[in-house]
Design a protein around this motif. Structure first.
Motif, mmCIF file in Angstrom:
data_model
loop_
_atom_site.group_PDB
_atom_site.id
_atom_site.type_symbol
_atom_site.label_atom_id
_atom_site.label_comp_id
_atom_site.label_asym_id
_atom_site.label_seq_id
_atom_site.Cartn_x
_atom_site.Cartn_y
_atom_site.Cartn_z
ATOM 1 N N GLN A 160 0.837 -1.191 0.000
ATOM 2 C CA GLN A 160 0.000 0.000 0.000
ATOM 3 C C GLN A 160 0.877 1.247 0.000
ATOM 4 O OE1 GLN A 160 -2.172 -0.452 3.655
ATOM 5 N NE2 GLN A 160 -4.005 -1.170 2.580
ATOM 6 N N ARG A 161 0.268 2.371 -0.327
ATOM 7 C CA ARG A 161 0.945 3.666 -0.258
ATOM 8 C C ARG A 161 0.046 4.623 0.507
ATOM 9 N NH1 ARG A 161 4.967 1.171 -1.128
ATOM 10 N NH2 ARG A 161 5.901 0.913 -3.153
ATOM 11 N N PRO A 162 0.602 5.580 1.228
ATOM 12 C CA PRO A 162 -0.243 6.568 1.904
ATOM 13 C C PRO A 162 -1.028 7.367 0.867
ATOM 14 C CG PRO A 162 2.074 7.200 2.024
ATOM 15 C CD PRO A 162 2.023 5.851 1.397
ATOM 16 N N ALA A 163 -2.270 7.680 1.204
ATOM 17 C CA ALA A 163 -3.116 8.357 0.231
ATOM 18 C C ALA A 163 -4.129 9.260 0.926
ATOM 19 C CB ALA A 163 -3.841 7.330 -0.634
ATOM 20 N N LEU A 164 -4.721 10.111 0.135
ATOM 21 C CA LEU A 164 -5.798 10.977 0.557
ATOM 22 C C LEU A 164 -6.980 10.677 -0.358
ATOM 23 C CD1 LEU A 164 -6.770 13.466 2.229
ATOM 24 C CD2 LEU A 164 -5.926 14.864 0.337
ATOM 25 N N ARG A 165 -8.124 10.352 0.208
ATOM 26 C CA ARG A 165 -9.337 10.120 -0.585
ATOM 27 C C ARG A 165 -10.222 11.347 -0.424
ATOM 28 N NH1 ARG A 165 -11.780 6.461 -3.314
ATOM 29 N NH2 ARG A 165 -10.534 4.692 -2.645
ATOM 30 N N VAL A 166 -10.532 11.971 -1.567
ATOM 31 C CA VAL A 166 -11.438 13.108 -1.606
ATOM 32 C C VAL A 166 -12.534 12.738 -2.595
ATOM 33 C CG1 VAL A 166 -11.700 15.576 -2.043
ATOM 34 C CG2 VAL A 166 -9.527 14.700 -1.168
ATOM 35 N N GLY A 167 -13.723 12.469 -2.072
ATOM 36 C CA GLY A 167 -14.794 11.973 -2.931
ATOM 37 C C GLY A 167 -14.365 10.643 -3.528
ATOM 38 N N ASP A 168 -14.435 10.550 -4.836
ATOM 39 C CA ASP A 168 -14.062 9.318 -5.529
ATOM 40 C C ASP A 168 -12.648 9.366 -6.103
ATOM 41 O OD1 ASP A 168 -16.494 8.064 -5.030
ATOM 42 O OD2 ASP A 168 -17.449 8.975 -6.786
ATOM 43 N N VAL A 169 -11.831 10.278 -5.618
ATOM 44 C CA VAL A 169 -10.462 10.422 -6.114
ATOM 45 C C VAL A 169 -9.491 9.990 -5.013
ATOM 46 C CG1 VAL A 169 -8.733 12.064 -6.944
ATOM 47 C CG2 VAL A 169 -11.118 12.314 -7.637
ATOM 48 N N LEU A 170 -8.476 9.251 -5.428
ATOM 49 C CA LEU A 170 -7.443 8.798 -4.495
ATOM 50 C C LEU A 170 -6.118 9.413 -4.935
ATOM 51 C CD1 LEU A 170 -7.159 6.851 -2.071
ATOM 52 C CD2 LEU A 170 -6.407 5.130 -3.709
ATOM 53 N N ALA A 188 -14.863 7.287 -13.804
ATOM 54 C CA ALA A 188 -14.862 6.992 -15.240
ATOM 55 C C ALA A 188 -16.241 7.101 -15.875
ATOM 56 C CB ALA A 188 -14.267 5.612 -15.493
ATOM 57 N N ALA A 189 -17.284 6.743 -15.164
ATOM 58 C CA ALA A 189 -18.633 6.828 -15.742
ATOM 59 C C ALA A 189 -19.016 8.282 -16.011
ATOM 60 C CB ALA A 189 -19.647 6.175 -14.808
ATOM 61 N N GLU A 190 -18.674 9.169 -15.090
ATOM 62 C CA GLU A 190 -19.019 10.579 -15.248
ATOM 63 C C GLU A 190 -18.022 11.339 -16.125
ATOM 64 O OE1 GLU A 190 -20.086 14.441 -12.440
ATOM 65 O OE2 GLU A 190 -19.703 12.492 -11.533
ATOM 66 N N PHE A 191 -16.744 10.954 -16.043
ATOM 67 C CA PHE A 191 -15.683 11.623 -16.808
ATOM 68 C C PHE A 191 -14.855 10.567 -17.539
ATOM 69 C CE2 PHE A 191 -16.355 14.314 -13.008
ATOM 70 C CZ PHE A 191 -16.699 15.513 -13.622
ATOM 71 N N PRO A 192 -15.321 10.082 -18.696
ATOM 72 C CA PRO A 192 -14.597 9.003 -19.391
ATOM 73 C C PRO A 192 -13.173 9.384 -19.800
ATOM 74 C CG PRO A 192 -16.650 9.573 -20.537
ATOM 75 C CD PRO A 192 -16.535 10.465 -19.358
ATOM 76 N N ASP A 193 -12.913 10.671 -20.018
ATOM 77 C CA ASP A 193 -11.577 11.131 -20.417
ATOM 78 C C ASP A 193 -10.854 11.825 -19.270
ATOM 79 O OD1 ASP A 193 -11.845 10.203 -23.033
ATOM 80 O OD2 ASP A 193 -12.923 12.021 -23.608
ATOM 81 N N ASN A 194 -11.197 11.496 -18.043
ATOM 82 C CA ASN A 194 -10.655 12.086 -16.819
ATOM 83 C C ASN A 194 -11.360 13.393 -16.494
ATOM 84 O OD1 ASN A 194 -8.749 10.189 -15.863
ATOM 85 N ND2 ASN A 194 -7.385 10.804 -17.523
ATOM 86 N N PRO A 195 -11.498 13.698 -15.214
ATOM 87 C CA PRO A 195 -12.170 14.938 -14.823
ATOM 88 C C PRO A 195 -11.287 16.145 -15.104
ATOM 89 C CG PRO A 195 -11.275 13.839 -12.902
ATOM 90 C CD PRO A 195 -11.057 12.916 -14.067
#
Length: 166
Positions: free
Chosen positions: A25-35, A56-63
């Motif tokens: 694992q790596r340390p991370a920050l989760r904000v909404g659906d973004v890691l 991906a469903a909402e932003f198929p080409d990345n947000p």
């Protein structure tokens, strides 16, 4: 992801820090659906990873996103509508040199993804500060490119003063 300011504020307030608890694992920050992971690797190398697969469903080409390093915008998706040449002209002198240092750093270490090609940055600097890059090159005559990049991030005002002196 809803577009109201209140929802964005709540997503930010609900952010979670996820510490590394195992070797895989790596340390991370989760904000909404973004890691967002930030961790050190041997070298030393600070690695930053942004995982948007849950969007991906909402932003198929990345947000849409902006990435900053020490308050300087180094990546933007989508890129500015004005085009690269116009975008370079819109940068302040400090940002212009910072983008050049980042592009040089990326070129040194095989990175990619920066919005401005080195040639466009150099051309704009030559227009604004004729001879500025030559003055900097003379200052760093006995140094390699990584020294110049490091100097930009530690003493940018000094380097701008050298480039502007003419």
């Amino acid at each position: 992801m809803p577009q109201t300011e209140h929802v964005h504020d709540q997503l930010n307030r609900d952010a979670q820090f996820l510490p590394q608890t195992t070797d895989d694992q790596r340390p991370a920050l989760r904000v909404g659906d973004v890691l967002v992971s930030a961790y050190w690797q041997p070298g030393p190398l600070l690695r930053i990873s942004i995982d948007t697969t849950d969007l991906a469903a909402e932003f198929p080409d990345n947000p849409p996103m902006q990435v900053a390093l020490n308050d300087a915008l180094i990546y933007q998706l989508p890129t500015p509508d004005a085009g690269i040449e116009q975008g370079v002209r819109g940068l302040a002198d400090h940002e212009l040199f910072q983008q050049l240092a980042l592009a040089e750093y990326a070129e040194l270490y095989g990175g990619a993804g920066f919005d401005y090609p080195i040639t466009d940055l150099v051309a704009e600097i030559d227009v604004r500060m004729p001879g500025g890059l030559e003055r900097l090159a003379a200052r760093f005559d006995k140094h390699d490119a990584s020294d110049v990049v490091r100097a930009w991030f530690t003493a940018p005002d000094t380097l701008l003063a050298i480039a502007r002196a003419g």
